[in-house]
Motif scaffolding. Structure first.
Motif, mmCIF file in Angstrom:
data_model
loop_
_atom_site.group_PDB
_atom_site.id
_atom_site.type_symbol
_atom_site.label_atom_id
_atom_site.label_comp_id
_atom_site.label_asym_id
_atom_site.label_seq_id
_atom_site.Cartn_x
_atom_site.Cartn_y
_atom_site.Cartn_z
ATOM 1 N N VAL A 70 0.877 -1.160 0.000
ATOM 2 C CA VAL A 70 0.000 0.000 0.000
ATOM 3 C C VAL A 70 0.916 1.211 0.000
ATOM 4 C CG1 VAL A 70 -1.642 1.364 1.347
ATOM 5 C CG2 VAL A 70 -1.948 -1.106 1.148
ATOM 6 N N HIS A 92 -14.471 0.041 0.535
ATOM 7 C CA HIS A 92 -13.423 -0.775 1.156
ATOM 8 C C HIS A 92 -13.977 -1.809 2.134
ATOM 9 C CE1 HIS A 92 -10.966 2.373 -0.597
ATOM 10 N NE2 HIS A 92 -9.972 1.510 -0.516
ATOM 11 N N CYS A 135 -10.074 3.298 5.643
ATOM 12 C CA CYS A 135 -10.405 2.381 4.549
ATOM 13 C C CYS A 135 -9.540 1.123 4.590
ATOM 14 C CB CYS A 135 -10.262 3.088 3.202
ATOM 15 S SG CYS A 135 -11.557 4.306 2.881
ATOM 16 N N LEU A 136 -8.251 1.290 4.919
ATOM 17 C CA LEU A 136 -7.379 0.119 5.041
ATOM 18 C C LEU A 136 -7.858 -0.801 6.157
ATOM 19 C CD1 LEU A 136 -3.842 1.692 4.574
ATOM 20 C CD2 LEU A 136 -5.050 0.182 2.994
ATOM 21 N N SER A 139 -11.011 -2.669 5.020
ATOM 22 C CA SER A 139 -10.734 -3.751 4.076
ATOM 23 C C SER A 139 -9.957 -4.881 4.733
ATOM 24 C CB SER A 139 -9.950 -3.226 2.874
ATOM 25 O OG SER A 139 -8.650 -2.839 3.256
ATOM 26 N N HIS A 141 -6.961 -5.157 5.024
ATOM 27 C CA HIS A 141 -5.829 -5.455 4.148
ATOM 28 C C HIS A 141 -4.538 -5.070 4.860
ATOM 29 C CE1 HIS A 141 -3.279 -5.885 0.704
ATOM 30 N NE2 HIS A 141 -2.972 -4.596 0.707
ATOM 31 N N PHE A 146 4.246 -1.282 3.552
ATOM 32 C CA PHE A 146 3.444 -0.082 3.722
ATOM 33 C C PHE A 146 4.373 1.097 3.486
ATOM 34 C CE2 PHE A 146 0.530 2.265 6.983
ATOM 35 C CZ PHE A 146 -0.189 2.847 5.939
ATOM 36 N N TYR A 170 1.532 -1.519 13.138
ATOM 37 C CA TYR A 170 1.754 -2.266 11.900
ATOM 38 C C TYR A 170 2.965 -3.180 12.075
ATOM 39 C CZ TYR A 170 3.114 -3.114 7.068
ATOM 40 O OH TYR A 170 3.494 -3.710 5.899
#
Length: 190
Positions: A70, A92, A135-136, A139, A141, A146, A170
């Motif tokens: 991403v 998403h 949105c991430l 989703s 995802h 990143f 993350y």
């Protein structure tokens, strides 16, 4: 495990008479947190786009193992500015969460119900960043890589706190282009 996601050798990129990159050697291993530093116009974004396969090098070699990524660039090009905040979030929702769950997550990202019908084109830089992170999460995802290109530009303190918390949590490979020494220190770039 330090599998290499992407590596480049003697990478050079020219635009006409201007050389954006010259002889860059780099290896980006899985799980690493890397800061890409340099003055404006030194080719940082060009290097990122080349590592992601968006630009071909003028010379040199780039090898990539299969990975998902991403890339949140400075202009938030992944954001569709023709739709509303809620429509962007709904796009998403790949796990078919109930409508109220989407709205709860928008609210947590500091988008109260009064903002859901606002077109994305009217959002500030900080709001665009928060919406992309929301949105991430919607989703679900989690990319292998990143990439954040100048992520703290135009962020207010609440947006900066959300970004910092998200990046700290993350667990994949992180590549950050930033001039913000406090932010890079906070997320563990040494």
């Amino acid at each position: 495990m330090n599998e290499t996601l992407v590596a480049c050798t003697a990478l050079t990129k020219r635009y006409g008479n201007k050389t954006a990159l010259r002889g860059v050697d780099l290896e980006l291993g899985r799980g690493r947190i890397v800061g890409l530093l340099g003055p404006n116009g030194s080719g940082k974004t060009t290097l990122v786009r080349r590592l992601l396969g968006e630009l071909a090098p003028t010379a040199g070699r780039v090898t990539r193992s299969p990975f998902t990524s991403v890339y949140l660039d400075q202009e938030y090009r992944a954001l569709d500015t023709s739709v509303s905040v809620l429509e962007m979030a709904e796009r998403h929702n790949t796990h078919h969460l109930a409508d109220h769950e989407i709205k709860i997550r928008l609210d947590r990202a500091l988008f109260p119900h009064t903002t859901w019908d606002n077109p994305c084109r009217t959002l500030s830089g900080g709001e665009r960043m928060r919406l992309m992170l929301c949105c991430l999460m919607l989703s679900n995802h989690v990319p292998d890589l990143f990439v954040l290109d100048e992520p703290t530009n135009n962020l207010d303190l609440s947006s900066l706190a959300i970004l910092t918390r998200t990046v700290r949590n993350y667990r994949g490979t992180l590549l950050v282009v930033s001039h913000d020494d406090n932010f890079t220190r906070e997320i563990g770039i040494t």
